[in-house]
Write a protein that holds these residues in place. Sequence first.
Motif, short mmCIF file in Angstrom:
data_model
loop_
_atom_site.label_atom_id
_atom_site.label_comp_id
_atom_site.label_asym_id
_atom_site.label_seq_id
_atom_site.Cartn_x
_atom_site.Cartn_y
_atom_site.Cartn_z
N GLU A 190 0.82 -1.21 0.00
CA GLU A 190 0.00 0.00 0.00
C GLU A 190 0.86 1.26 0.00
O GLU A 190 0.58 2.23 -0.72
CB GLU A 190 -0.93 -0.01 1.22
CG GLU A 190 -2.01 -1.08 1.15
CD GLU A 190 -2.71 -1.26 2.50
OE1 GLU A 190 -2.35 -0.54 3.45
OE2 GLU A 190 -3.62 -2.10 2.58
N GLN A 194 1.00 3.89 -3.16
CA GLN A 194 0.67 5.31 -2.97
C GLN A 194 1.82 6.20 -3.42
O GLN A 194 1.60 7.25 -4.04
CB GLN A 194 0.34 5.58 -1.50
CG GLN A 194 -0.05 7.03 -1.23
CD GLN A 194 -0.39 7.27 0.24
OE1 GLN A 194 -0.23 6.40 1.09
NE2 GLN A 194 -0.89 8.45 0.53
N PHE A 195 3.05 5.77 -3.13
CA PHE A 195 4.22 6.53 -3.55
C PHE A 195 4.25 6.66 -5.07
O PHE A 195 4.48 7.76 -5.61
CB PHE A 195 5.50 5.85 -3.06
CG PHE A 195 6.77 6.51 -3.50
CD1 PHE A 195 7.30 7.59 -2.81
CD2 PHE A 195 7.44 6.06 -4.63
CE1 PHE A 195 8.47 8.21 -3.23
CE2 PHE A 195 8.62 6.67 -5.06
CZ PHE A 195 9.13 7.75 -4.35
N ARG A 197 1.73 6.27 -7.28
CA ARG A 197 0.56 6.99 -7.81
C ARG A 197 0.63 8.48 -7.58
O ARG A 197 0.24 9.28 -8.43
CB ARG A 197 -0.73 6.44 -7.18
CG ARG A 197 -1.20 5.11 -7.74
CD ARG A 197 -2.65 4.87 -7.34
NE ARG A 197 -2.82 4.93 -5.89
CZ ARG A 197 -2.80 3.88 -5.07
NH1 ARG A 197 -2.61 2.66 -5.58
NH2 ARG A 197 -2.96 4.02 -3.79
N GLU A 198 1.13 8.89 -6.40
CA GLU A 198 1.08 10.29 -6.00
C GLU A 198 2.45 10.95 -5.98
O GLU A 198 2.64 11.99 -5.38
CB GLU A 198 0.43 10.40 -4.62
CG GLU A 198 -0.97 9.79 -4.57
CD GLU A 198 -1.57 9.82 -3.17
OE1 GLU A 198 -0.96 10.46 -2.27
OE2 GLU A 198 -2.63 9.21 -2.96
N PHE A 199 3.42 10.37 -6.67
CA PHE A 199 4.81 10.82 -6.59
C PHE A 199 4.96 12.29 -6.96
O PHE A 199 4.49 12.75 -8.00
CB PHE A 199 5.67 9.97 -7.52
CG PHE A 199 7.12 10.38 -7.54
CD1 PHE A 199 7.89 10.34 -6.39
CD2 PHE A 199 7.69 10.83 -8.72
CE1 PHE A 199 9.22 10.71 -6.42
CE2 PHE A 199 9.03 11.20 -8.76
CZ PHE A 199 9.79 11.15 -7.60
N ASP A 200 5.65 13.04 -6.09
CA ASP A 200 5.97 14.45 -6.29
C ASP A 200 7.50 14.57 -6.22
O ASP A 200 8.08 14.48 -5.14
CB ASP A 200 5.30 15.30 -5.21
CG ASP A 200 5.64 16.78 -5.36
OD1 ASP A 200 6.46 17.14 -6.23
OD2 ASP A 200 5.08 17.59 -4.60
N GLU A 204 9.52 14.24 -2.72
CA GLU A 204 9.63 12.81 -2.39
C GLU A 204 10.71 12.15 -3.22
O GLU A 204 11.03 12.61 -4.32
CB GLU A 204 8.28 12.12 -2.62
CG GLU A 204 7.15 12.72 -1.80
CD GLU A 204 5.81 12.07 -2.10
OE1 GLU A 204 5.06 11.79 -1.15
OE2 GLU A 204 5.52 11.86 -3.30
N VAL A 222 8.83 10.59 1.94
CA VAL A 222 7.54 11.06 1.46
C VAL A 222 7.14 12.31 2.24
O VAL A 222 7.69 12.61 3.29
CB VAL A 222 6.44 9.98 1.59
CG1 VAL A 222 6.81 8.75 0.79
CG2 VAL A 222 6.22 9.61 3.06
N ARG A 223 6.18 13.02 1.72
CA ARG A 223 5.71 14.26 2.34
C ARG A 223 4.61 13.95 3.35
O ARG A 223 3.59 13.37 3.01
CB ARG A 223 5.15 15.20 1.26
CG ARG A 223 4.67 16.55 1.76
CD ARG A 223 4.12 17.34 0.57
NE ARG A 223 3.80 18.70 0.91
CZ ARG A 223 2.64 19.11 1.44
NH1 ARG A 223 1.69 18.21 1.67
NH2 ARG A 223 2.43 20.37 1.73
#
Length: 309
Positions: A190, A194-195, A197-200, A204, A222-223
Amino acid sequence: MSVPFDDRLKERAEIVRRFNRFYTRQIGVLHEHLLESEFSLTEVRILYELAHRPGLTSTDLCRELGLNAGYVSRVISGFEKRGLLEKTRSVADARVAQLQLTDAGRTTFEPLNLASRREVMAMLERLSLPEQQQLIEAMRQIETLLGARAPGYILRDPRPGDMGWIVHRHGALYAQEYGWNAEFEALVAEIVAQFVREFDARAEHCWVAEKDGQVVGSVFVVRQDEHTAKLRLLYVEPSARGLGIGKRLVEECLHFARLAGYRKMVLWTNSVLSEARHIYEKAGFSMVEAQPHHSFGKDLVGEIWAREL
């Protein structure tokens, strides 16, 4: 007609010299703002080391920065007179004086640190994300190849297939070493999903440790919120432990978080993970909360660790 080996070596030496001249000019541009401060560039370097590595000695500074002992002694004395640092006696050896910045020292250093960070970020922003990653990887390779102590491994960005491998190895290793069940592997999956899918990229990052062509460790930043970074999923393969990989991965996380503008880093671990906890403690983290819980088929004590950046 083939080129003699000595001539080829001379050509390579000229390429290195040309790069050195180019990089020196780049560094000069980045440091121009520091020349307007009351400190020399070397004094700023000393302040940086003291700000990020409490407990250093004058000997440590001479060795790490390649500076003359007499010069370092004069700088330290000047900082001490201005109330920027203080000396404490080492618990292990009372003859050794450890150095640490005072509150005034940190207040003095922070604007210099922020200005330097902004300059580097401005330089990177001129490049695309793939170009930034290529630049950082090239710098890591230079550091590894020319380092006095070759670590026998490299740190790199993740490639296709790495994320699945990281999930797999977490599940297998924690089952083998701690008897944790598939709930833990599900949690890791999970977090990784999430990392991805939502990578910034600005906030991150993931590092993969590779040795002899095999993945032997990884870690994520991660943020958590605007000011707080979270370290997640640190792991090192049993076959690669003892090489300092865990320590290096954590150091990379801290360095990245500072450059990204975070003020604090936190992490969640469990009391049974003694080796990881030792790495966190050595990196300046402190446990701020502990809570018993039943997870992964075991009765555990979860811990939150944190440190200022």
